[in-house]
Design an enzyme around this catalytic site. Structure first.
Site, PDB file in Angstrom:
ATOM      1  N   ASP A 155       0.832  -1.209   0.000  1.00  0.00           N
ATOM      2  CA  ASP A 155       0.000   0.000   0.000  1.00  0.00           C
ATOM      3  C   ASP A 155       0.868   1.261   0.000  1.00  0.00           C
ATOM      4  OD1 ASP A 155      -2.345   1.468   0.113  1.00  0.00           O
ATOM      5  OD2 ASP A 155      -3.129   0.457   1.901  1.00  0.00           O
ATOM      6  N   ASP A 184     -10.732   2.009  -3.368  1.00  0.00           N
ATOM      7  CA  ASP A 184     -11.297   1.790  -2.037  1.00  0.00           C
ATOM      8  C   ASP A 184     -12.816   1.865  -2.076  1.00  0.00           C
ATOM      9  OD1 ASP A 184      -8.961   1.302  -0.748  1.00  0.00           O
ATOM     10  OD2 ASP A 184      -8.754   3.287   0.152  1.00  0.00           O
TER      11      ASP A 184
END
Ligand code: DGJ
Length: 740
Positions: A478, A548
């Site tokens: 990430d 997301d």
């Protein structure tokens, strides 16, 4: 030994086989005319050396089979006293100097203050499907090696440049691009590009190209959510999804990038791309080189649909790790949205058991397993397993996951540090900063200065240690903020801006070494969703966390945009809980069908699922496994766009046309309108296909089950779908059963 046999194979493929077959090699130099021809996949790319020594573009588009048609290039004349030949000649790689007013490919300042750069042909070398042309400044020893490769199956071209300082003093490069692409001269082009933001990535934008400059870029130090380094141009703006000429390209760079689309006053459209020149200033010491990002481009005469299918095929066979036949993506479960930071051994084991019962193949524990990571204020940088949450380390969880028949993955964010962490307390200078200035935090974190060799080594070693000591098959990598204060006070001021390039090169270096040392390790690129998706990261990762925003309706649009530039093979989507991103509650079936259109994952809190949810979930996973080869590795046809109405449809066809899968979604019905028959694509007209539905029963209006239709009927008459109400969706599996 290995590389020798590889070289022999390449020679056989590119030189001997074409000669035996009487075909021409993919790269040719027409000596008498000084013209280079690169040809393959139905595409020709042609340029030559003009009488002044400039490298001049001639043709890019549908293949011209007769080399003799191309003549030696002659530089364009001065148009008037204001537009000189340097500007009007379509140069493949113009330096900024001698009256260049269009976008330069290279701009430099020499140590004595001279800023004039005129690059002329010096030499070239052909090696199979690759060509290197070396340019040199007309007076100084600044060399540029232009690397061209054409892939004969797809006609995809790759260009990048190696800039070499052979002078005896440093040179500062203020713009370093990979090259300029030229479209056939004329007006009336339409530009498509992908823009968005966090939670709303990959939205397709379309606009006419007018005289002037349109810049697509990221100045953020990473690829970014707001624009993606992909473009497509079509002529006269009339190419629909499956017809017409389209020129397209994408950059392979995960740092600040720039693509400029420029129409000159002389109706010449040119596209230049490479490092973002904003705040750029790469210092090259004598003897040093700088390599620019690869810029890939292609041409299709089958519209934007054909363009994306070429890209998908190319990415799967040439770009993704493992090359041809990149491994089938497993179905994964990720616990982030179920537990957020509240992870612990019994809780994760309980979720793993439920996930396994559905047929999940990989269990991934997300953020929160390390350091003092109870929320996003602490922990980044301290990559030791949290002893309160996992008193016995990750071992017991991993063992249970493996007993359940799954492999194990874990979340990391290697480039970041929380100021509260032990690492930052010990090494505050390891974070990017300008001396004496505030350090802007975002999500309570700073970025480690990976341009520094010591920081790069530290990060490589803890990752290596983590993967060596634990049975980890997968890292979700990430990156949750953008660069601010890109300072590097430890090196002389003249070299501080090198950080923009070295940071990203060192991220690549860490990934490359890690993968080399742990060949089975798979990586997902995530940057708060789809903030780091590009052709630079793709060779290093097996999949992408697309966004997301997992709400199914939004995802239809995000996924559609994504597939213009990237293969569904890497497009990861999870089925998550409702209400979602917009507070909308979309039925579980619709959520599954949406997520199945790429690489399927589950991210719901399985502790809250009812018995019926588990029945549906098992059925959906079994169905997905029966179609995933076609979805991940097939040909995608976009039949109805979520951006154009209340209905979305996508069809995937296996390369051998034996299987096809249709996904159709009615977002919201109005006035009880029924859907017109949907015309399918890419099937064998003469074959007969059996048609079955995702959950066994058929929703279509025809009575028999499974139904049988000819390819011709499905493509020319179409299939009727009986979708009603809000969020109704269906998937049909078509299997070829006979020739007639
Ligand atoms: C952002 C990612 O996109 C999410 O999926 C999740 O991994 C969080 N970071 C964790 O902090």
């Amino acid at each position: 030994m290995k590389s020798l046999s590889r070289t022999l194979c390449a020679a056989l493929f590119f030189i001997l086989i074409p000669l035996i077959a009487g075909a021409q090699p993919p790269v040719r130099f027409l000596e008498s005319k000084k013209v280079f021809v690169l040809a393959g996949g139905g595409v020709s790319y042609v340029f030559g050396i003009n009488e002044q020594g400039m490298l001049q573009h001639i043709h890019w588009g549908k293949q011209v089979w007769r080399d003799d048609d191309f003549n030696a290039p002659h530089s364009s004349p001065d148009w008037d006293v204001f537009d000189l030949t340097t500007t009007t000649t379509p140069q493949e790689y113009p330096g900024w100097g001698a009256g260049l007013y269009v976008e330069p490919s290279l701009k430099a300042t020499f140590a004595d203050g001279n800023r004039d750069l005129v690059l002329h042909y010096a030499s070239h070398k052909i090696d199979g499907n690759a060509l290197t042309v070396t340019l040199k400044d007309i007076e100084r020893a600044l060399f540029v090696h232009l690397h061209y490769t054409i892939w004969p199956e797809t006609g995809i071209l790759r260009r990048y440049a190696t800039i070499e300082n052979r002078t005896n003093a440093p040179v500062v490069l203020e713009s370093a691009q990979s090259g300029a692409w030229y479209l056939p001269q004329g007006e009336g082009y339409r530009l498509r590009y992908l823009a968005g933001r966090w939670g709303g990535e990959f939205q397709l934008n379309e606009e006419p190209v007018h005289t002037g400059l349109k810049v697509l870029e990221s100045r953020r130090g990473s690829t970014g959510h707001s624009m993606n380094p992909w473009f497509a141009l079509d002529r006269d703006g009339n190419a629909d999804d499956e017809h017409g000429s389209v020129w397209f390209g994408e950059l392979g760079w995960s740092g600040s990038w720039r693509i400029s689309v420029e129409q000159t006053p002389h109706q010449q459209v040119r596209v230049t791309g490479g490092y973002n020149s904003f705040d750029f200033g790469y210092s090259l010491s004598p003897g040093e080189t700088l390599v620019t990002p690869p810029f890939y481009a292609g041409y299709s005469d089958e519209g934007i649909g054909g363009a994306s299918r070429i890209l998908h095929r190319f990415q799967r066979s040439e770009i993704l790790p493992n090359g041809s036949g990149a491994k089938t993506r497993p179905v994964l479960y990720n616990s982030w949205e179920a537990t957020f930071f509240d992870v612990n051994e019994p809780g994760q084991i309980a979720l793993a058991e439920k996930a396994a019962s559905l047929g999940v193949e990989r269990f991934v524990i997300d953020d929160g397993w390390f350091g003092r990571r109870d929320d996003d204020h602490d922990g980044l940088g301290d990559w030791n397993v949290n002893p309160k949450k996992f008193p016995n380390g990750l071992g017991p969880l991993i063992r249970r996951v493996k007993e359940l028949g799954m492999d194990f993955g874990v979340w990391v964010e290697p480039e970041m540090v929380n100021p509260k962490s032990d690492l930052y307390q010990k090494h505050p200078d390891w974070a990017m900063h300008f001396e004496g200035r505030p350090r802007t935090e975002s999500r309570n974190q700073l970025i480690l200065n990976l341009a520094r060799d010591d920081v790069r080594e530290y990060v490589f070693h803890w990752l290596d240690d983590l993967v060596t000591k634990n049975d980890i098959a997968f890292l979700k990598w990430d990156y949750n903020r953008n660069v601010t204060e890109p300072g590097w006070p430890e090196v002389p001021p003249a070299r501080q801006k090198n950080l923009w390039v070295l940071f990203t090169k060192n991220v690549y270096d860490i990934m490359d070494r890690l993968r080399q040392k742990h060949p089975g390790l798979e990586i997902e690129s995530c940057s708060g969703g789809g903030g780091r998706v590009d052709m630079g990261i793709l060779p290093r990762v097996q999949q992408i966390w697309t966004s997301d925003n997992t709400e199914a309706l939004d995802r239809l649009t995000i996924q559609q945009g994504f597939t213009y530039a990237y293969t569904p093979h890497v497009m990861m989507d999870w089925v998550t809980d409702v209400p979602g991103f917009n507070g909308r509650s979309v039925p579980l079936r619709f959520r599954f069908l949406t997520a199945m259109q790429g690489s399927l994952g589950i991210g719901t809190n399985l502790n809250r699922w009812s018995a019926e949810d588990f029945v549906l979930g098992k059925q959906m996973l079994a169905y997905y496994k029966s179609i995933r080869e076609t979805v991940q590795n097939g040909l995608l046809y976009r039949l109805a766009s979520p951006m154009k109405g209340s209905f979305t449809a996508n069809q995937y066809v296996s390369p051998d046309k034996m299987q096809s899968v249709l996904f159709a979604f009615l977002h919201s019905q109005q006035f009880r309108r029924t859907l017109p028959p949907l015309l399918l694509h890419g099937l064998d007209e003469k074959a007969v296909y059996s048609v079955t539905q995702v959950d066994g029963k058929l929703d279509t209006k025809a009575p028999a089950t499974p139904m049988k239709f000819s390819g011709a009927y499905l493509m020319n008459h179409g299939i009727e779908l009986d979708l009603v109400g809000d969020y109704d969706g269906v998937s049909l599996k078509l299997e070829r059963i006979s020739e007639q």
